[in-house]
Design a protein around this motif. Structure first.
Motif, PDB file in Angstrom:
ATOM      1  N   SER A   6      45.824  38.820  47.490  1.00 60.99           N
ATOM      2  CA  SER A   6      45.037  39.181  46.314  1.00 60.99           C
ATOM      3  C   SER A   6      45.658  40.349  45.544  1.00 60.99           C
ATOM      4  O   SER A   6      46.479  41.097  46.071  1.00 60.99           O
ATOM      5  CB  SER A   6      43.604  39.529  46.715  1.00 60.99           C
ATOM      6  OG  SER A   6      43.593  40.643  47.584  1.00 60.99           O
ATOM      7  N   GLN A  24      40.084  36.094  34.486  1.00 59.32           N
ATOM      8  CA  GLN A  24      40.051  36.119  35.943  1.00 59.32           C
ATOM      9  C   GLN A  24      40.733  34.887  36.532  1.00 59.32           C
ATOM     10  O   GLN A  24      40.654  33.799  35.977  1.00 59.32           O
ATOM     11  CB  GLN A  24      38.603  36.153  36.472  1.00 59.32           C
ATOM     12  CG  GLN A  24      37.920  37.465  36.265  1.00 59.32           C
ATOM     13  CD  GLN A  24      36.958  37.419  35.078  1.00 59.32           C
ATOM     14  OE1 GLN A  24      36.831  36.418  34.408  1.00 59.32           O
ATOM     15  NE2 GLN A  24      36.293  38.520  34.843  1.00 59.32           N
ATOM     16  N   TYR A  26      40.712  32.724  40.080  1.00 59.14           N
ATOM     17  CA  TYR A  26      39.878  32.526  41.262  1.00 59.14           C
ATOM     18  C   TYR A  26      40.532  31.578  42.247  1.00 59.14           C
ATOM     19  O   TYR A  26      41.157  30.599  41.843  1.00 59.14           O
ATOM     20  CB  TYR A  26      38.522  31.912  40.875  1.00 59.14           C
ATOM     21  CG  TYR A  26      37.638  32.833  40.081  1.00 59.14           C
ATOM     22  CD1 TYR A  26      36.840  33.780  40.722  1.00 59.14           C
ATOM     23  CD2 TYR A  26      37.590  32.750  38.704  1.00 59.14           C
ATOM     24  CE1 TYR A  26      36.017  34.622  39.992  1.00 59.14           C
ATOM     25  CE2 TYR A  26      36.770  33.586  37.962  1.00 59.14           C
ATOM     26  CZ  TYR A  26      35.985  34.520  38.621  1.00 59.14           C
ATOM     27  OH  TYR A  26      35.178  35.356  37.892  1.00 59.14           O
ATOM     28  N   ARG A  36      36.522  33.080  45.203  1.00 57.42           N
ATOM     29  CA  ARG A  36      36.817  34.511  45.274  1.00 57.42           C
ATOM     30  C   ARG A  36      37.784  34.868  44.158  1.00 57.42           C
ATOM     31  O   ARG A  36      38.773  34.180  43.947  1.00 57.42           O
ATOM     32  CB  ARG A  36      37.423  34.825  46.632  1.00 57.42           C
ATOM     33  CG  ARG A  36      37.758  36.272  46.810  1.00 57.42           C
ATOM     34  CD  ARG A  36      38.025  36.556  48.274  1.00 57.42           C
ATOM     35  NE  ARG A  36      38.343  37.940  48.461  1.00 57.42           N
ATOM     36  CZ  ARG A  36      37.434  38.890  48.626  1.00 57.42           C
ATOM     37  NH1 ARG A  36      36.168  38.599  48.653  1.00 57.42           N
ATOM     38  NH2 ARG A  36      37.805  40.139  48.791  1.00 57.42           N
ATOM     39  N   GLU A  37      37.485  35.967  43.493  1.00 50.75           N
ATOM     40  CA  GLU A  37      38.408  36.461  42.473  1.00 50.75           C
ATOM     41  C   GLU A  37      39.622  37.035  43.188  1.00 50.75           C
ATOM     42  O   GLU A  37      39.492  37.859  44.090  1.00 50.75           O
ATOM     43  CB  GLU A  37      37.754  37.554  41.632  1.00 50.75           C
ATOM     44  CG  GLU A  37      38.669  38.079  40.545  1.00 50.75           C
ATOM     45  CD  GLU A  37      38.015  39.178  39.729  1.00 50.75           C
ATOM     46  OE1 GLU A  37      38.484  40.325  39.837  1.00 50.75           O
ATOM     47  OE2 GLU A  37      37.044  38.886  39.014  1.00 50.75           O
ATOM     48  N   LYS A  40      42.539  39.870  38.162  1.00 56.88           N
ATOM     49  CA  LYS A  40      41.912  40.050  36.853  1.00 56.88           C
ATOM     50  C   LYS A  40      42.947  40.678  35.932  1.00 56.88           C
ATOM     51  O   LYS A  40      43.580  41.674  36.291  1.00 56.88           O
ATOM     52  CB  LYS A  40      40.675  40.940  36.952  1.00 56.88           C
ATOM     53  CG  LYS A  40      39.922  41.034  35.646  1.00 56.88           C
ATOM     54  CD  LYS A  40      38.603  41.735  35.825  1.00 56.88           C
ATOM     55  CE  LYS A  40      37.858  41.726  34.493  1.00 56.88           C
ATOM     56  NZ  LYS A  40      36.543  42.346  34.640  1.00 56.88           N
TER      57      LYS A  40
END
Length: 85
Positions: A6, A24, A26, A36-37, A40
């Motif tokens: 991430s 965003q 995902y 889930r992000e 961004k």
């Protein structure tokens, strides 16, 4: 399937599906109704650029093989790291 770290560098996950919603990005988990992000960005355009980079990583291959000193071949999975910006 691809392994992605991430943007905040706190999660490492196997991902089957990735979506962009505005700025965003995902990870959507198959068989579950959760997401889930994982990144961004400043704009939707930048988020799509990152999605394109993920696609390029998948096309290039998500695994590579290594032959150790004993001549045994095994496979390692590559990890895509979400860009900070």
């Amino acid at each position: 399937m691809i392994i992605i770290r991430s943007q905040d560098r706190l999660d490492l996950m196997k991902v089957n599906r990735i979506e962009v919603n505005r700025e965003q990005v995902y990870a959507v988990f198959e068989g579950e109704s959760n997401f889930r992000e994982i990144g961004k960005y400043k704009s939707e355009r930048r988020a799509i650029e990152v999605l394109n980079r993920i696609q390029e990583a998948i096309i290039a291959g998500t695994k590579f093989d290594i032959i150790n000193k004993d001549g045994v071949r095994y496979y390692k999975e590559k990890v895509f790291e979400m860009p900070v910006e």
